[in-house]
Write a protein that holds these residues in place. Structure first.
Motif, PDB file in Angstrom:
ATOM      1  N   THR A 115      -0.389   0.049  -3.724  1.00 35.74           N
ATOM      2  CA  THR A 115       0.063   1.434  -3.778  1.00 35.74           C
ATOM      3  C   THR A 115       0.234   1.746  -5.247  1.00 35.74           C
ATOM      4  O   THR A 115       1.207   1.324  -5.872  1.00 35.74           O
ATOM      5  CB  THR A 115       1.385   1.589  -2.992  1.00 35.74           C
ATOM      6  N   TRP A 175      -0.614  10.494  -8.064  1.00 35.37           N
ATOM      7  CA  TRP A 175       0.619  10.313  -8.842  1.00 35.37           C
ATOM      8  C   TRP A 175       1.113  11.596  -9.475  1.00 35.37           C
ATOM      9  O   TRP A 175       2.313  11.794  -9.658  1.00 35.37           O
ATOM     10  CB  TRP A 175       0.420   9.228  -9.905  1.00 35.37           C
ATOM     11  N   ILE A 196       3.284  13.317  -7.015  1.00 41.09           N
ATOM     12  CA  ILE A 196       4.608  12.697  -6.889  1.00 41.09           C
ATOM     13  C   ILE A 196       5.450  13.030  -8.120  1.00 41.09           C
ATOM     14  O   ILE A 196       6.651  13.296  -8.021  1.00 41.09           O
ATOM     15  CB  ILE A 196       4.466  11.171  -6.707  1.00 41.09           C
ATOM     16  N   PHE A 201       0.381   8.270   0.669  1.00 38.29           N
ATOM     17  CA  PHE A 201      -1.052   7.991   0.610  1.00 38.29           C
ATOM     18  C   PHE A 201      -1.893   9.260   0.680  1.00 38.29           C
ATOM     19  O   PHE A 201      -3.112   9.203   0.478  1.00 38.29           O
ATOM     20  CB  PHE A 201      -1.449   7.030   1.736  1.00 38.29           C
ATOM     21  N   TRP A 256       0.749  -0.120 -13.904  1.00 40.67           N
ATOM     22  CA  TRP A 256       0.810   1.302 -13.549  1.00 40.67           C
ATOM     23  C   TRP A 256       2.240   1.771 -13.268  1.00 40.67           C
ATOM     24  O   TRP A 256       2.448   2.853 -12.720  1.00 40.67           O
ATOM     25  CB  TRP A 256      -0.066   1.593 -12.318  1.00 40.67           C
ATOM     26  N   ALA A 257       3.224   0.960 -13.630  1.00 45.28           N
ATOM     27  CA  ALA A 257       4.592   1.262 -13.210  1.00 45.28           C
ATOM     28  C   ALA A 257       5.103   2.601 -13.723  1.00 45.28           C
ATOM     29  O   ALA A 257       6.013   3.188 -13.135  1.00 45.28           O
ATOM     30  CB  ALA A 257       5.530   0.138 -13.664  1.00 45.28           C
ATOM     31  N   ALA A 258       4.550   3.088 -14.811  1.00 44.26           N
ATOM     32  CA  ALA A 258       5.054   4.349 -15.354  1.00 44.26           C
ATOM     33  C   ALA A 258       4.404   5.575 -14.721  1.00 44.26           C
ATOM     34  O   ALA A 258       4.717   6.704 -15.091  1.00 44.26           O
ATOM     35  CB  ALA A 258       4.853   4.371 -16.875  1.00 44.26           C
ATOM     36  N   PHE A 259       3.500   5.359 -13.783  1.00 47.44           N
ATOM     37  CA  PHE A 259       2.902   6.476 -13.052  1.00 47.44           C
ATOM     38  C   PHE A 259       3.622   6.621 -11.709  1.00 47.44           C
ATOM     39  O   PHE A 259       3.552   5.695 -10.892  1.00 47.44           O
ATOM     40  CB  PHE A 259       1.408   6.222 -12.814  1.00 47.44           C
ATOM     41  N   PRO A 260       4.292   7.727 -11.469  1.00 43.47           N
ATOM     42  CA  PRO A 260       5.076   7.871 -10.233  1.00 43.47           C
ATOM     43  C   PRO A 260       4.271   7.561  -8.975  1.00 43.47           C
ATOM     44  O   PRO A 260       3.096   7.929  -8.863  1.00 43.47           O
ATOM     45  CB  PRO A 260       5.496   9.346 -10.271  1.00 43.47           C
ATOM     46  N   GLY A 261       4.928   6.886  -8.067  1.00 39.94           N
ATOM     47  CA  GLY A 261       4.301   6.527  -6.804  1.00 39.94           C
ATOM     48  C   GLY A 261       3.661   5.150  -6.807  1.00 39.94           C
ATOM     49  O   GLY A 261       3.276   4.642  -5.752  1.00 39.94           O
ATOM     50  N   SER A 262       3.538   4.553  -7.990  1.00 37.73           N
ATOM     51  CA  SER A 262       2.974   3.201  -8.083  1.00 37.73           C
ATOM     52  C   SER A 262       4.079   2.179  -7.831  1.00 37.73           C
ATOM     53  O   SER A 262       5.165   2.279  -8.393  1.00 37.73           O
ATOM     54  CB  SER A 262       2.395   2.965  -9.489  1.00 37.73           C
ATOM     55  N   LEU A 263       3.787   1.201  -7.018  1.00 38.07           N
ATOM     56  CA  LEU A 263       4.760   0.141  -6.741  1.00 38.07           C
ATOM     57  C   LEU A 263       4.091  -1.201  -7.005  1.00 38.07           C
ATOM     58  O   LEU A 263       2.868  -1.313  -6.984  1.00 38.07           O
ATOM     59  CB  LEU A 263       5.255   0.229  -5.296  1.00 38.07           C
ATOM     60  N   SER A 264       4.888  -2.218  -7.215  1.00 34.36           N
ATOM     61  CA  SER A 264       4.311  -3.510  -7.556  1.00 34.36           C
ATOM     62  C   SER A 264       5.204  -4.634  -7.064  1.00 34.36           C
ATOM     63  O   SER A 264       6.423  -4.562  -7.154  1.00 34.36           O
ATOM     64  CB  SER A 264       4.160  -3.610  -9.093  1.00 34.36           C
ATOM     65  N   ALA A 282      -1.155  11.661  -1.352  1.00 38.94           N
ATOM     66  CA  ALA A 282      -0.852  12.278  -2.650  1.00 38.94           C
ATOM     67  C   ALA A 282      -1.432  11.438  -3.773  1.00 38.94           C
ATOM     68  O   ALA A 282      -1.747  10.265  -3.594  1.00 38.94           O
ATOM     69  CB  ALA A 282       0.661  12.401  -2.825  1.00 38.94           C
ATOM     70  N   LEU A 287      -2.910   7.666  -3.984  1.00 32.02           N
ATOM     71  CA  LEU A 287      -2.144   6.488  -4.390  1.00 32.02           C
ATOM     72  C   LEU A 287      -2.437   5.292  -3.478  1.00 32.02           C
ATOM     73  O   LEU A 287      -2.148   4.148  -3.829  1.00 32.02           O
ATOM     74  CB  LEU A 287      -0.638   6.800  -4.344  1.00 32.02           C
ATOM     75  N   GLN A 322      11.313   4.785 -11.218  1.00 30.81           N
ATOM     76  CA  GLN A 322      10.542   6.025 -11.312  1.00 30.81           C
ATOM     77  C   GLN A 322      11.382   7.252 -10.997  1.00 30.81           C
ATOM     78  O   GLN A 322      10.860   8.347 -10.890  1.00 30.81           O
ATOM     79  CB  GLN A 322       9.330   5.940 -10.373  1.00 30.81           C
TER      80      GLN A 322
END
Lengths: 252, 252, 252, 252, 252, 252
Positions: free
Chosen positions: F44, A24, A27, A20, F86-94, A22, F52, A114
């Motif tokens: 996130t 993206w 990361i 949190f 946003w899954a392809a952006f590092p640090g994003s979770l779903s 950072a 993030l 990721q």
């Protein structure tokens, strides 16, 4: 203390531990040189006189302190876990196991997609531990690249247990062994005299209402507190143990 | 040995242990005077040179021998459990945790609805143990009458462990400690020399294919067998311990 | 009788039918030359005066006798099935359809992943038959190599029906038609006079409690027993029919 | 033809069969004097040269014609069912069994909660029939008032079969037996010569792609059509049989 | 063989819009030159004095009228949706969100597997709209070829809203704004005077019984009807807007 | 500012807002006089140059500031939500929608069982909003006492929108409108020039990979930042609006 997650070139001095803290891009930059991540898991549940957030607060804090010098990012703690046995104590919440499994599946799937390949789950609540069975199942799914997941319940780690045992072997839910400065509540006075310990077996066959009746304060017995210097010794053992897990717990 | 489940009046001499040796009328008759039942749970999975049914065979047998003098009926073993880590060894099968939870839910709901109020699950496979988390959840559901469920993994019981430790402290998957006359296979020769023990931690982060590669025989090390008289001592400890669970493990 | 599963070279004389009589190495050896396997499915449910395990006992036994000369391994019977209509008869258990589907999915997925490509499910309980709809769904999933699954309810097979019809056309739940030496109970006397048959339609719209009230003994009418010679004729027909399924029921 | 659902007093002459031709007040009025309802279930799937909607069109139509003189309301057909085996024929859709169960659960729960106590499901697609297992499960749930559900696959009803058999015993998917004026397509010419019938067993072990390959036209053999007067005879039998189900199929 | 789905050419005479007016061969032929399809989604729920099928009837009709000149096939409307708030009004049915998601998943998976790559869901019920969240999830799954799904709730489209606003800005559930010739009921007299509008917020926190109590007629206020010419203006706007979605709503 | 949650009699001066700053006894005490609770929900996920954790940080903070003077306890934010796009952006979770529904169900069930009857969910992420459909479903379940749930997405509240509009009407994901002092990152320089806004519709039909490609920075256009005084005006509007929801948003 050496901080590893240096961003944006040699001039960058800011260091990141919490995800949190950072964005993206940071990361993504991290993923170019490392593939570890830490997920703390807690619970929102009664801890006697202590904070309802004890398990989440401690898991996140121990993870952050352990990961900081390693420069490994720490996700926010999952604040809800499996605690059906405390349902009759106000403020306690619980996810069903079927739900909890799916939450972990989604988070693990997301991290894997990721590029995170070494995931340390730092758990702060014993009741969550059965999810380790699911994690094994998840790990055994066929996938192109290997992924490792360590599931470490920090408060039951051997070093933490050894550190605690030197002070008092009666460690029970919500007693002194969980009473750290960061989850005790200001203005709440604790009883001076210890209570007899109620063994886990006694409550294992009770429903939530009877468990409440059997534990008037919610804590399971023993002393309520110890001096801060003792707790710091235990805490330091926990941080060191978690750090070792994150640093060297992986297969080659 | 006193057998308790006497049916059809004073003349009846036949005694029942296995539910499969009874009809519904006999179970109904039993329910007028008792509310206990035993459910053995196993797994169909590789055990090195030993039977793929080891966990189910032993759990059912230890349950039957333990329950017989108590006259408590024993259900057929659930032969499939959670064993994703052995998936690369032919003949091993596994239920996902989400499936296994629902199977247990259905069985517990069914038993409860028929008046069984004290249910002893005698488990023979360590990999099934996370389901205890679900059982706690099930127990904590609100219900009109209390129901107790004991989840006892017989092979890890303290008496069984103590009995085993006196012979050899290296107890590992599929080694001597699981090699009883009732699950070893005729005509299968065992290696004479022990293998080094592979610690559980080493395989905990591997997927099924890598676990297979790491364990060429499937067993996790140590000696392959011990004399029958030693195994009988361990077995007797297991039967006695399970019997005690069924007899006196309940809350008043 | 020719037994096919000869293991460990020309000297090996032990033959295996039940998977529980084998270890994983023996199944792996088998997989080098065959890809068939048999899964018996039963139910734990009231059968009037007969064993609560009738459907599982018979399905497993008929599968084993049929498979033995073919050398095709037989898994342990799944002892629990779908029997919600018998829930008010003590000792009857039932998996919800949503659960049962997932159990079958897991077992089929597991068998497929290990190279079993022709799977014969030998079912002993009519109430399980709707799962055939799921099996079709499973079969129609895209997969690299074709897998075949035969779902055969042995007791409704045309040869079994023909053999039974020559003795008595009134075949109903728990009556003579299911009364074999291997699932009848010693010491349980049967009424001498037949009961009127209650048609399946009558109970199809009742809930479990009303079904219990409508069937005081649980059996659905007709005669209670026939001579052993007659039952052996039916049994032999069943074994022969199942064997033919396992041997020649597959597409080229 | 007597139409029963007269609304808003003696002057009302409009009569309702389809729920979609009513508003909630009219259904509420109906519920004061009756508790029956009809739910047609179909499928959207290939039927050779015939409409992709064949099963839904016929199920809804037969239900409406049957219910009309009884004044029992008919819901809109559920147009999607379980047809995984036709997945490779464009325009065919399928719900997984796990989905289909939940759809039926929701509809049955909803109808029950509004006081519908006798529910006739008029099904038009053989592939949907396994859901009858779920309906039994649903019926056996404990509930305050009894609810009845009849599951009737109209095209397999004994009267329909008898009516069809008098013309041609080769009744197979998408052949003449399903070719009614209301689901045949204008402008589509049918082959004059019958095809050999492919038995259901042949395709039972194939996946969707191989089924497509085995059935170039999608129909499973036999003649493509019969004269309208023959089809009317069959249709009339179907309407009469469904009407009898709705009128007298219930337990007292 | 004359193929009926001939579109956009001088020789084409018969044109197909509804999938139920086609066979699989015609859909296959269509797929050689286009990859669009339309799925109308409705609800079976109270609409005051109007048809319980209002949302399904209008969605299907607007889709068909819009798609017809484009030659894009329209599936049958899914007649059941998410309407738990109307459960206390007889004739209203509802799928749980967990069910509805799976229905949509199955339909989308099926369409994609057959080569439909641009799927327009024309929705007629506001309560269904949360499923758009699932559709986004479905769209974001990794897949070999891109698939587009437009989720368009026709009655809230900007052109429809603009057309309606010119007549009366009070558009509420089951009032004049939904009263079209094709879903109003013959013989049902409407009140002459408008009711005060009950804002959506008022009922958003009520359960089904209290919602029923708060809305004696089910409609949420405003006028009950407008002249047909006005409604035709709105309808034409809806058809035009849906047509534009199907024709030009796609990414290049 | 008046703080309401005074505990342990007149002498107690400590005040509680966060549930994590309380123990169960304090929540129990609170329940004697109030039945409201606040659950913040976040996500996130990538927010361009911003944290993030933006959605979770802001939702929790706005909830705490709003609830503090009211003395209504605020649970920890659920940090994970639905963000598949946003899954392809590092640090994003779903979490999948099916998971997210169950998490909310468990939390709502738990709160209700403990006597919380007015639950305000303060949501910080637009992608979570479809869960409101589930909440309606949950609310419509029959229950003994009424429970109210308000679902309020604070950042789209009318007062927040009005406050934002006075500065700049281009409010888009991750642009100035979300750039508050408490979620912007130290040491991260923002571009000086605004980007053209990418409308939500453009990305609504893309999968995660294509969305990433279409939005190189993750933010959707417009200006990157505004002066702190402007943001404080917006923030104050958000706090006031959320407070009003918690204070007066309930039905009598």
């Amino acid at each position: 203390m050496i901080r590893a997650l240096q961003l944006f070139g040699p001039k960058a001095v800011r260091l990141i531990v919490r995800v949190f803290d950072a964005n993206w891009m940071q990361i993504e930059e991290y993923l170019r040189r490392d593939d570890r991540v830490v997920l703390p898991t807690g619970s929102t549940e009664q801890h006697g006189y202590l904070s309802l957030g004890t398990d989440a607060i401690l898991a996140e804090r121990v993870a952050v302190e352990a990961a900081e010098p390693l420069g490994v990012p720490v996700l926010p703690a999952l604040p809800f876990g499996m605690a059906p046995h405390w349902a009759a104590f106000p403020g306690s919440l619980s996810l069903r196991m079927s739900t909890y499994i799916e939450v972990l599946r989604d988070l693990l799937d997301g991290l894997e997609s990721q590029g995170l390949r070494r995931i340390a789950i730092i758990n702060g609540h014993g009741g969550n531990m059965p999810v380790a069975g699911f994690i094994r199942e998840w790990l055994c799914q066929p996938r192109p690249q290997p992924v490792q997941v360590i599931y470490h319940t920090w408060c039951y780690g051997p070093q933490v247990t050894a550190a605690s045992d030197q002070f008092d072997r009666e460690q029970a839910h919500a007693n002194w062994g969980e009473n750290f400065p960061w989850n005790r509540l200001p203005g709440v006075d604790l009883p001076a005299e210890p209570r007899p310990v109620v063994p886990m077996e006694v409550i294992a066959q009770l429903d939530a209402g009877r468990i409440r009746a059997a534990l008037p304060e919610g804590m399971m017995g023993g002393a309520y507190a110890r001096p801060d210097e003792d707790m710091q010794v235990i805490w330091d053992a926990g941080v060191a143990e978690v750090r070792k897990v994150i640093e060297t717990g992986w297969l080659a």
